[in-house]
Design an enzyme around this catalytic site. Sequence first.
Site, mmCIF file in Angstrom:
data_model
loop_
_atom_site.group_PDB
_atom_site.id
_atom_site.type_symbol
_atom_site.label_atom_id
_atom_site.label_comp_id
_atom_site.label_asym_id
_atom_site.label_seq_id
_atom_site.Cartn_x
_atom_site.Cartn_y
_atom_site.Cartn_z
ATOM 1 N N SER A 149 0.886 -1.374 0.026
ATOM 2 C CA SER A 149 0.092 -0.106 -0.013
ATOM 3 C C SER A 149 0.796 1.151 0.295
ATOM 4 O O SER A 149 2.112 1.169 0.290
ATOM 5 C CB SER A 149 -1.165 0.062 1.163
ATOM 6 O OG SER A 149 -1.514 1.436 1.475
ATOM 7 N N TYR A 162 -1.017 -0.590 10.146
ATOM 8 C CA TYR A 162 -1.108 -0.824 8.559
ATOM 9 C C TYR A 162 0.138 -0.739 7.604
ATOM 10 O O TYR A 162 0.655 -1.359 6.794
ATOM 11 C CB TYR A 162 -2.390 -0.173 8.148
ATOM 12 C CG TYR A 162 -2.676 -0.647 6.584
ATOM 13 C CD1 TYR A 162 -3.351 -1.944 6.226
ATOM 14 C CD2 TYR A 162 -2.665 0.512 5.504
ATOM 15 C CE1 TYR A 162 -3.647 -2.185 4.760
ATOM 16 C CE2 TYR A 162 -3.171 0.302 4.306
ATOM 17 C CZ TYR A 162 -3.467 -1.093 3.933
ATOM 18 O OH TYR A 162 -4.044 -1.144 2.659
ATOM 19 N N LYS A 166 2.542 -3.020 5.894
ATOM 20 C CA LYS A 166 2.368 -3.117 4.225
ATOM 21 C C LYS A 166 4.009 -2.716 3.629
ATOM 22 O O LYS A 166 4.496 -3.353 2.394
ATOM 23 C CB LYS A 166 1.712 -2.146 3.649
ATOM 24 C CG LYS A 166 -0.089 -2.299 3.885
ATOM 25 C CD LYS A 166 -0.225 -3.780 3.083
ATOM 26 C CE LYS A 166 -1.668 -3.964 2.929
ATOM 27 N NZ LYS A 166 -1.909 -5.347 2.193
#
Length: 302
Positions: A149, A162, A166
């Site tokens: 991401s 997150y 990622k």
Amino acid sequence: MLEGKVVAVTGAGRGVGREIALLCAKHGAAVVVNDPGVGGGGEGGDEGPAQETVNDIVAAGGKAWANLAFVNDPAGATSIIEDAVQRFGRIDAVVNNAGILRDTIWHKMSHEDWRAVIDVHLNGTFNVSKAATPYFREQQSGSFIHFTSTSGLIGNVGQANYSAAKLGIVGLSQSIALDMARAGVRSNCIAPFAWSRMTASIPAETPEQKQRVERLKTMSADKIAPLVVYLASDASQEVTNQIFSVRKNEIVLYNKPRPIRSMTKLEGWTPESIADELIPAFKPSFARADEVSAHVFPYDPI
């Protein structure tokens, strides 16, 4: 593009994963559709989404099998690959798409929310990839397609868990690509831009955040699938250790971190000389301190 291939797609009951599974099947692959049917934060469970994707593939004349395992459980991750081999005879590509979000500003983030997101994204990617590796080595071929991401590649507010997961996936993919090259196995990453159940949780309070969300809403999940099909196919045999993005009809290739400036002081550095000489010389090349993906991609894709 995938005739005779067997592809396992995690998180394939909804959104991006579902579109990937459908297009892989359309191109001839037998697909293991993995999705435990949890909520966006990892809560609950429902066999409906995975089975619905399978039903749609079979109704269109394709081959598919539903797997409800949790990727953060090593035994569950192994069952995804075992289902592929037992039901369809082999495994040719793994698409690590499964994920959850528990967005919280850094100073309020709990250990539980940190571990939950790391466990699904980073550990889940490791678990499924590790399970497929013996088969890939034995057949001297295979493709890993991992989902990263821009939250990790560039940065984002309220997503420390997150973002770390990622960017960790990028490092994992790079090591897999290097370690498995001699076996003819490829490993690549995709950072998708698409409106989905997960991105629907992005905060939209400021005008800039609202603008970003409205832009995301124009980017449909099906636009990600063609690149996945290509990377899963034999046509991509010379493509490995790369990072891509898909924004609507735009495909982006990222560079990796590389030195951009250096400075040597023969007598060695002191804290004072760093402040007086090094930082002024480096400062024109500093990354923007508050940079998020909207600064890197300020334009609307076509």
